[in-house]
Write a protein that holds these residues in place. Structure first.
Motif, PDB file in Angstrom:
ATOM      1  N   MET A 224     -16.193 -10.451  22.341  1.00 52.06           N
ATOM      2  CA  MET A 224     -15.234 -11.042  23.264  1.00 52.06           C
ATOM      3  C   MET A 224     -14.421 -12.048  22.457  1.00 52.06           C
ATOM      4  O   MET A 224     -14.854 -13.169  22.215  1.00 52.06           O
ATOM      5  CB  MET A 224     -15.948 -11.719  24.430  1.00 52.06           C
ATOM      6  CG  MET A 224     -16.768 -10.782  25.286  1.00 52.06           C
ATOM      7  SD  MET A 224     -15.721  -9.582  26.163  1.00 52.06           S
ATOM      8  CE  MET A 224     -16.973  -8.588  26.974  1.00 52.06           C
ATOM      9  N   HIS A 283     -20.091 -15.307  22.173  1.00 55.01           N
ATOM     10  CA  HIS A 283     -19.030 -14.345  22.459  1.00 55.01           C
ATOM     11  C   HIS A 283     -19.300 -12.971  21.850  1.00 55.01           C
ATOM     12  O   HIS A 283     -18.436 -12.084  21.939  1.00 55.01           O
ATOM     13  CB  HIS A 283     -17.687 -14.869  21.929  1.00 55.01           C
ATOM     14  CG  HIS A 283     -17.108 -15.979  22.750  1.00 55.01           C
ATOM     15  ND1 HIS A 283     -17.616 -17.259  22.716  1.00 55.01           N
ATOM     16  CD2 HIS A 283     -16.073 -15.993  23.629  1.00 55.01           C
ATOM     17  CE1 HIS A 283     -16.906 -18.019  23.538  1.00 55.01           C
ATOM     18  NE2 HIS A 283     -15.974 -17.283  24.103  1.00 55.01           N
ATOM     19  N   THR A 304     -26.585 -11.764  23.685  1.00 57.16           N
ATOM     20  CA  THR A 304     -25.654 -12.233  22.662  1.00 57.16           C
ATOM     21  C   THR A 304     -26.398 -12.671  21.403  1.00 57.16           C
ATOM     22  O   THR A 304     -27.632 -12.777  21.396  1.00 57.16           O
ATOM     23  CB  THR A 304     -24.821 -13.413  23.184  1.00 57.16           C
ATOM     24  OG1 THR A 304     -25.678 -14.538  23.410  1.00 57.16           O
ATOM     25  CG2 THR A 304     -24.104 -13.049  24.479  1.00 57.16           C
TER      26      THR A 304
END
Length: 398
Positions: A224, A283, A304
């Protein structure tokens, strides 16, 4: 020109809560675009291989294919339908002036031009469509690398690199003539650097925290990637805290600032940069997920790099919600056209979805950037894990 068009695409997506590019739902184990079999002409009685052999414009491509028995047999078989993106001879001449591939690398390039077990027509190649190629990669968690479709000025572009010039029907599939050789996508950081005006801050964050190598070499990631605008909204003081050790006690060299540390490749260890590392890791999901996966699952949870979970919700917009009459007409046209359905369920159009990350902490503004080991999605906000507290208030989000 192409770079400016790509930046325009990012900007256009950023202007709306909904991504503007259309993507087909797919499954690695099943045929893609299985409903797209409506052809204008049914007279093709030669196989893909024979068509390529008979057309002198593809002689270089055909010669390369002859060196791979598996591909050669597949394109000559009547048992399955395939789609081939065939570079013209001039495209190979241009490639050979710039790069020199060995046998193994060239096999990957060839496989990236073929979508096996598929039957794709021009009507199916909408902006944003994702096409799984025959190039299956361990670096993608044993998934097939994608080709991404763009449309500008009524022209079809693949990966914003090669333009589709014409289509040729064969008895066992379709050939799309293209003007450039498609290069399999490279590593994450290299892909980000292709659009520095959008991702340079995120690239700097990867470098500053020493995560560039990890993100480039981990297998099967979802990144992301916050836009430069998203970083800007943290505010000057927070950015200074995260990216520098100015005014902070360093945890190495007895708390002293040593310029030689960075020149010698040692990363700073002040609290701000450590917090930046946690933010960047937050992210990056440890599994590949394209927008097609989000739409199929509706709610996707990814672990993550920092150990926390990231959740992406694909929310289908109700007809008429915030749409003009023209939007509604286009939606109806898409549903009526050929009655297409994807394997295992109805066709899903990315323009009809909002992608919400972590209950609204961020939205995906641009989907499905391609990398050799990851899917890259642009997000509009910096997500901060619960074990990080920014020292200053953020700027308000527009």
């Amino acid at each position: 020109m192409k770079l400016s068009l790509l930046i325009t695409a990012f900007a256009a997506a950023s202007a709306s809560a909904t991504p503007l590019l259309k993507i087909q739902i797919e499954d690695d184990s099943k045929a893609l675009f299985s409903g797209c079999r409506g052809r204008e002409d049914e007279g093709g009685d030669s196989t893909i291989s024979q068509r390529l052999k008979d057309d002198k414009n593809f002689s270089r491509f055909y010669d390369y294919l002859q060196q791979d028995k598996g591909l050669r047999d597949e394109l000559d078989s009547e048992d399955t339908h395939s789609t081939v993106f065939a570079p013209c001879n001039e495209a190979f001449e241009d490639m050979e002036r710039r790069v020199n591939y060995d046998g193994g690398k060239m096999r990957d390039v060839l496989r990236y031009h073929i979508a096996g077990d598929s039957d794709i027509t021009e009507d199916c190649m909408h902006a944003g469509a994702l096409i799984p190629s025959n190039l299956k990669l361990r670096s993608l968690g044993d998934r097939h690398q994608r080709i991404r479709v763009y449309k500008f000025s009524d022209h079809i572009w693949l990966n914003m690199h090669a333009r589709v010039e014409k289509s040729i029907e064969a008895s066992n599939g379709m050939i799309f003539a293209i003007d450039k050789v498609l290069q399999p996508p490279c590593q994450v950081t290299e892909q980000l650097f292709t659009i520095p005006t959008t991702f340079s801050t995120f690239g700097a964050a990867l470098e500053r925290t020493g995560l560039s190598s990890k993100v480039d070499n981990e297998k099967g990631l979802t990144v992301m990637a916050p836009s430069n605008k998203a970083w800007e909204m943290l505010g000057f003081d927070n950015l200074k805290y995260l990216f520098t050790c100015v005014g902070q006690e360093r945890e190495d060299r007895g708390g002293r600032y040593e310029a030689d540390d960075e020149r010698e490749g040692r990363k700073p260890q002040c609290q701000g940069v450590k917090d930046l590392k946690k933010i960047v890791e937050f992210h990056v999901g440890k599994e590949v997920a394209y927008s097609t996966d989000f739409m199929k699952k509706k709610e996707t949870t990814l672990k993550t790099l920092c150990g926390h979970e990231m959740t992406v919700c694909a929310k289908h917009q109700q007809q008429g919600d915030g749409e003009s009459d023209e939007d509604n007409r286009r939606r109806k046209d898409r549903k009526d056209r050929k009655g297409r359905k994807d394997e295992g369920g109805e066709h899903r159009d990315v323009r009809e979805y909002n992608f919400i990350v972590n209950d609204g902490e961020a939205r995906i503004q641009f989907t499905d950037g391609l990398a050799s080991n990851a899917a890259i999605h642009m997000v509009d906000n910096i997500m901060v894990p619960e074990n990080v507290k920014l020292p200053y208030d953020r700027w308000s989000r527009a």
